[in-house]
Design a protein around this motif. Structure first.
Motif, PDB file in Angstrom:
ATOM      1  N   GLY A  34     -36.515  -4.345 -42.796  1.00  0.00           N
ATOM      2  CA  GLY A  34     -35.994  -3.689 -43.987  1.00  0.00           C
ATOM      3  C   GLY A  34     -35.364  -4.622 -44.989  1.00  0.00           C
ATOM      4  O   GLY A  34     -34.980  -4.192 -46.076  1.00  0.00           O
ATOM      5  N   TYR A  57     -27.613   1.817 -44.847  1.00  0.00           N
ATOM      6  CA  TYR A  57     -28.500   0.761 -44.352  1.00  0.00           C
ATOM      7  C   TYR A  57     -28.023  -0.637 -44.729  1.00  0.00           C
ATOM      8  O   TYR A  57     -28.763  -1.616 -44.570  1.00  0.00           O
ATOM      9  CB  TYR A  57     -29.918   1.003 -44.868  1.00  0.00           C
ATOM     10  CG  TYR A  57     -30.515   2.296 -44.353  1.00  0.00           C
ATOM     11  CD1 TYR A  57     -30.594   2.566 -42.994  1.00  0.00           C
ATOM     12  CD2 TYR A  57     -30.978   3.269 -45.231  1.00  0.00           C
ATOM     13  CE1 TYR A  57     -31.119   3.743 -42.518  1.00  0.00           C
ATOM     14  CE2 TYR A  57     -31.510   4.465 -44.767  1.00  0.00           C
ATOM     15  CZ  TYR A  57     -31.581   4.694 -43.408  1.00  0.00           C
ATOM     16  OH  TYR A  57     -32.117   5.875 -42.945  1.00  0.00           O
ATOM     17  N   HIS A  77     -30.239  -3.105 -46.842  1.00  0.00           N
ATOM     18  CA  HIS A  77     -31.633  -3.316 -46.435  1.00  0.00           C
ATOM     19  C   HIS A  77     -32.503  -2.418 -47.315  1.00  0.00           C
ATOM     20  O   HIS A  77     -32.788  -1.267 -46.982  1.00  0.00           O
ATOM     21  CB  HIS A  77     -31.825  -2.969 -44.958  1.00  0.00           C
ATOM     22  CG  HIS A  77     -31.152  -3.928 -44.024  1.00  0.00           C
ATOM     23  ND1 HIS A  77     -29.777  -4.066 -43.973  1.00  0.00           N
ATOM     24  CD2 HIS A  77     -31.656  -4.805 -43.112  1.00  0.00           C
ATOM     25  CE1 HIS A  77     -29.469  -4.977 -43.063  1.00  0.00           C
ATOM     26  NE2 HIS A  77     -30.588  -5.445 -42.534  1.00  0.00           N
ATOM     27  N   THR A  92     -35.678  -0.579 -45.910  1.00  0.00           N
ATOM     28  CA  THR A  92     -35.381   0.564 -45.057  1.00  0.00           C
ATOM     29  C   THR A  92     -34.923   1.752 -45.895  1.00  0.00           C
ATOM     30  O   THR A  92     -35.314   2.899 -45.628  1.00  0.00           O
ATOM     31  CB  THR A  92     -34.283   0.197 -44.041  1.00  0.00           C
ATOM     32  OG1 THR A  92     -34.693  -0.967 -43.317  1.00  0.00           O
ATOM     33  CG2 THR A  92     -34.028   1.325 -43.067  1.00  0.00           C
ATOM     34  N   ARG A 131     -37.890   3.376 -47.519  1.00  0.00           N
ATOM     35  CA  ARG A 131     -38.664   4.155 -46.553  1.00  0.00           C
ATOM     36  C   ARG A 131     -37.988   5.494 -46.273  1.00  0.00           C
ATOM     37  O   ARG A 131     -38.667   6.519 -46.133  1.00  0.00           O
ATOM     38  CB  ARG A 131     -38.837   3.382 -45.247  1.00  0.00           C
ATOM     39  CG  ARG A 131     -39.773   2.187 -45.333  1.00  0.00           C
ATOM     40  CD  ARG A 131     -39.990   1.573 -43.963  1.00  0.00           C
ATOM     41  NE  ARG A 131     -40.619   2.515 -43.062  1.00  0.00           N
ATOM     42  CZ  ARG A 131     -40.297   2.684 -41.793  1.00  0.00           C
ATOM     43  NH1 ARG A 131     -39.299   1.981 -41.252  1.00  0.00           N
ATOM     44  NH2 ARG A 131     -40.933   3.553 -41.038  1.00  0.00           N
ATOM     45  N   VAL A 168     -39.336   9.172 -41.665  1.00  0.00           N
ATOM     46  CA  VAL A 168     -38.061   8.444 -41.672  1.00  0.00           C
ATOM     47  C   VAL A 168     -36.963   9.310 -42.272  1.00  0.00           C
ATOM     48  O   VAL A 168     -35.843   9.386 -41.747  1.00  0.00           O
ATOM     49  CB  VAL A 168     -38.191   7.127 -42.465  1.00  0.00           C
ATOM     50  CG1 VAL A 168     -36.875   6.351 -42.437  1.00  0.00           C
ATOM     51  CG2 VAL A 168     -39.313   6.276 -41.900  1.00  0.00           C
ATOM     52  N   GLN A 200     -31.698   5.832 -36.096  1.00  0.00           N
ATOM     53  CA  GLN A 200     -31.007   6.441 -37.232  1.00  0.00           C
ATOM     54  C   GLN A 200     -29.602   6.893 -36.839  1.00  0.00           C
ATOM     55  O   GLN A 200     -28.654   6.788 -37.629  1.00  0.00           O
ATOM     56  CB  GLN A 200     -31.813   7.637 -37.762  1.00  0.00           C
ATOM     57  CG  GLN A 200     -33.154   7.278 -38.354  1.00  0.00           C
ATOM     58  CD  GLN A 200     -33.042   6.578 -39.705  1.00  0.00           C
ATOM     59  OE1 GLN A 200     -31.955   6.395 -40.243  1.00  0.00           O
ATOM     60  NE2 GLN A 200     -34.181   6.174 -40.254  1.00  0.00           N
TER      61      GLN A 200
END
Length: 305
Positions: A35, A188, A191, A194, A197, A204, A246
């Motif tokens: 990510g 995150y 990142h 990520t 996404r 996700v 997650q």
């Protein structure tokens, strides 16, 4: 194109200087957590190497559409890069003609940690005696996971996540609403890949939403609803592992900023988040040991709620 890479100012300056002076090594390993944008960084570097003046061909490299770029990545359930594919790429590089528009050719090896002994040995033969104008761009989540025989032939550079504020600004440029951009950048920890996404990919996005729901059930000590959510994963090992990942991100966010738990996770407090992190780690170890997934799911529900 390197200018499009978020953050990493010193890295961009070093690689840019190497390109301008013709001192870029023929094999470059870009290392960074999933990510962080190692793949995007590799494509930016490839675009600048192949098409220093930019233009449509350089844009095509970023979109993974340029004919002068060859790609190797893991395949199948094992995720390893097969030796057969390495040999095919070696043949393609050695025997196909270069375009008159490009300064050379690039071979991307995404996830170089997935080269096994045989495929690494096949790759060494071409890295040690590279055809004229070929640039090898490898990515990996950690330099330590790449076989030493490959790692020692590459110049390694680290791609770092960007500060959350900068990440949020970049996400807004990609069309995310400001509150969501700020949340994903925080959860995150910069990142950007990520975060994108989690916005663009339904699976996700769904795993993140379910992780937050599960935290809310834990905060309410609602074992029944926690179990009802988790039983959906009794036959979905990969989906369960994605949910656990997650869950780690969400609980870490609560530990870093307790008010996030109040606003986004049904009132989850830091002490409860710590319990979930420990339970999630135990569940992940049990899955890795090929434990009974149905039992693992039930135990997780009981431990967190």
């Amino acid at each position: 194109m390197l200018d499009r890479l978020a953050g990493n100012t010193a890295l961009k300056a070093e690689l840019g200087a190497a390109l301008r002076t013709g001192r870029l090594p023929h094999a470059v390993l870009l290392v960074g957590e999933a990510g962080c944008g190692t793949g995007f960084a590799a494509r930016c570097l490839a675009a600048d190497y192949l098409y220093p003046q930019g233009g449509p061909h350089a844009e095509a490299v970023l979109k993974q559409e340029d004919t002068e770029c060859l790609v190797l990545r893991g395949e199948g359930a094992s995720g390893q890069i097969p030796v057969k594919r390495v040999r095919e790429m070696r043949e393609a590089i050695q025997h196909s003609a270069l375009s008159t528009d490009a300064a050379g050719r690039v071979l991307f090896i995404y996830g170089a940690q997935n080269l096994n002994g045989s495929s690494a040995n096949a790759m060494l033969k071409i890295i040690e005696e590279p055809p004229e104008g070929v640039l090898f761009l490898l990515t990996a989540t950690s330099a330590a996971t790449v076989l030493p025989t490959i790692r020692s032939r590459c110049a390694a550079y680290t791609i770092a996540p960007v500060p959350a504020e900068e990440c949020a600004a970049l996400l807004r440029q990609e069309g995310l609403p400001a509150p969501l951009a700020e949340e994903l950048a925080f959860v995150y920890e910069g990142h950007i890949g990520t975060a994108l996404r989690a916005y663009r990919e339904a699976d996700v996005r769904g795993a993140l939403a379910q992780a937050k729901d599960l935290c809310g059930f834990a905060a309410q000590n609602d074992t029944y609803r926690a179990l009802a959510l988790l039983t959906k994963y009794e036959r979905d090992r990969e989906g369960f592992l994605s949910l656990l990942w997650q869950l780690d991100q969400v609980c870490s966010a609560v530990l870093r900023r307790p008010d996030y738990g109040q606003r986004q996770c049904g009132g989850l407090r830091p002490d409860a988040a710590a319990v979930i992190l420990r339970a999630g780690a135990e569940a992940r170890r049990a899955v890795a040991a090929n434990g009974n997934l149905r039992l693992i799911v039930a135990l997780l529900a009981a431990r967190i709620a």
